[in-house]
Design an enzyme around this catalytic site. Structure first.
Site, PDB file in Angstrom:
ATOM      1  CD  GLU A  50      -1.291  -2.338   2.124  1.00 22.25           C
ATOM      2  OE1 GLU A  50      -2.055  -2.958   2.857  1.00 22.25           O
ATOM      3  OE2 GLU A  50      -0.074  -2.605   2.019  1.00 22.25           O
TER       4      GLU A  50
ATOM      5  CB  CYS B 107      -0.537  -4.249   8.715  1.00 21.46           C
ATOM      6  SG  CYS B 107       0.435  -2.811   8.208  1.00 21.46           S
TER       7      CYS B 107
ATOM      8  NE  ARG C 184      19.188 -26.674  -5.328  1.00 23.44           N
ATOM      9  CZ  ARG C 184      20.338 -27.208  -5.713  1.00 23.44           C
ATOM     10  NH1 ARG C 184      21.374 -26.418  -6.002  1.00 23.44           N
ATOM     11  NH2 ARG C 184      20.462 -28.523  -5.825  1.00 23.44           N
TER      12      ARG C 184
ATOM     13  CB  THR D 230      21.798 -36.643  -0.178  1.00 28.23           C
ATOM     14  OG1 THR D 230      20.742 -37.582  -0.363  1.00 28.23           O
ATOM     15  CG2 THR D 230      21.791 -35.639  -1.326  1.00 28.23           C
TER      16      THR D 230
ATOM     17  NE  ARG E  34      26.234 -24.843  -8.894  1.00 28.81           N
ATOM     18  CZ  ARG E  34      25.467 -25.702  -8.230  1.00 28.81           C
ATOM     19  NH1 ARG E  34      25.171 -25.484  -6.964  1.00 28.81           N
ATOM     20  NH2 ARG E  34      24.984 -26.781  -8.834  1.00 28.81           N
TER      21      ARG E  34
ATOM     22  CB  SER F  53      14.681 -42.922  -1.708  1.00 30.08           C
ATOM     23  OG  SER F  53      13.417 -43.534  -1.748  1.00 30.08           O
TER      24      SER F  53
ATOM     25  CG  LEU G 233      12.881 -36.915  -0.828  1.00 29.68           C
ATOM     26  CD1 LEU G 233      13.316 -37.361  -2.214  1.00 29.68           C
ATOM     27  CD2 LEU G 233      12.220 -35.545  -0.890  1.00 29.68           C
TER      28      LEU G 233
END
Length: 344
Positions: free
Chosen positions: A53, A78, A189, A201, A212, A290, A293
């Site tokens: 705003e 707000c 990312r 990993t 990058r 795996s 996740l």
């Protein structure tokens, strides 16, 4: 499409420009219209700076027009003092006679108070225009404030026969992404405040977990290393961006490596999410293997999943995580690969 919907849709377009910098504040867009002509626009660029705003009002060249204008805002103005003064007070002081709001702010310090303050000042306020779209725009902010955890996105790439990697103890990971889809990953990312991988990993892939191939801030890198066995010459510890390590051991933090001790006798996922919440990190991208996740999927602690399907065949290796049936999905084509997007 009504006139109000047209201008709120423009607010949503503007708001998305704040995707990488607005957090922990929500993305918000504002449009000022006089005689069916846009005379001012703005969005919340980054936390600590002017709200949508404020930026929209500043962009108006002739402030005398404000007294006969409507200001459209994707999120309720707000009403409290934070890092900036209340936007509701600014709207009142400028004499703007009408306000159209996309959705009510879920944040407890605002939640309806801004709208009531405007109405108490005699301003006409319309609420709920494109409400679902406006609420979806701030889904990370809503999840953070309502569920007290970051918004969680899981992602992985898998072969046509359902493997995400070959079985290995060393060597380079299998590349299933194309240059275009790799760029898309780096975009994701940049749009998240933190990124998490597991120990295996980190050790086998030695990822940088940076942006990058896309413009934007690097996310805070998170890694689970129960016994602190990861070598410090990994890219995760290069000091280019902060890294947080979740461990079972006591370890003194350094400038760019922060250690958090967890109780591994208990489920560590809620502990990690609590630490992120306490540090006001609203979004988490999980790029782990795996097992990591699957743990988020099994606990049903996720909000979006992106699976990239490659045409390549691996024939054997690490099987892909399994998603229960029943979730809606969207199919995206990126280069030669297909990306399936699931959303709760």
């Amino acid at each position: 499409m009504t006139k109000d919907e047209k201008y709120i849709r423009r607010c949503i377009q503007l708001a998305r420009n704040g995707m990488c910098n607005a957090a922990p504040n929500p993305m918000v867009g504002a449009v000022i219209v006089c005689n069916d002509r846009i005379i001012g626009e703005g969005y919340h660029v980054r936390c600590g700076e002017g709200h949508a705003e404020v930026n929209a009002i500043r962009s108006v060249k002739d402030e005398s027009l404000l007294k006969k204008s409507t200001i459209y805002v994707s999120l309720e103005p707000c009403s409290h003092y934070g890092k900036t003064p209340p936007c509701a007070d600014l709207i009142i002081s400028k004499g703007i006679p009408r306000v159209v709001v996309g959705c009510v702010d879920p944040f407890s310090l605002v939640s309806g108070r801004g709208i009531q303050k405007l109405r108490d000042a005699g301003i006409e306020v319309t609420v709920g225009v494109l409400e679902n779209e406006c609420r979806a725009l701030i889904k990370r902010f809503v999840t953070f404030n309502i569920q007290k955890r970051p918004y969680i996105t899981l992602k992985w790439a898998e072969s046509a026969d359902g493997f995400i990697d070959v079985n290995r103890e060393s060597g380079q990971p299998v590349i299933l992404s194309t240059p275009i889809t790799s760029m898309y990953v780096h975009k994701q990312r940049a749009e998240h405040q933190a990124i998490l991988v597991g120990r295996k990993t980190a050790l086998l892939d030695n990822p940088s977990l940076t942006t990058r191939n896309w413009y934007g801030k690097n996310p805070i890198r998170l890694v689970i290393d129960k016994e602190l066995t990861l070598p410090l010459n990994l890219k995760l510890f290069d000091g280019k961006t902060p890294t947080w390590v979740f461990t079972a051991l006591e370890k003194e933090s350094t400038t760019n490596i922060i250690y958090y001790k967890l109780d591994f006798n208990q489920n560590i996922l809620p502990q990690i999410l609590q630490i992120l919440y306490e540090n006001k990190l609203q979004s988490l991208l999980v790029e782990g293997g795996s097992q990591l996740l699957q743990s988020f999927i099994d606990e049903e602690i996720w909000d979006e999943i992106y699976i990239e399907y490659s045409e390549a065949l691996l024939h054997k290796g690490v099987k892909h995580p399994v998603i229960p049936a029943g979730y809606g999905k969207q199919v995206l084509s990126r280069d030669k690969n297909t990306i399936i997007h699931y959303e709760k």
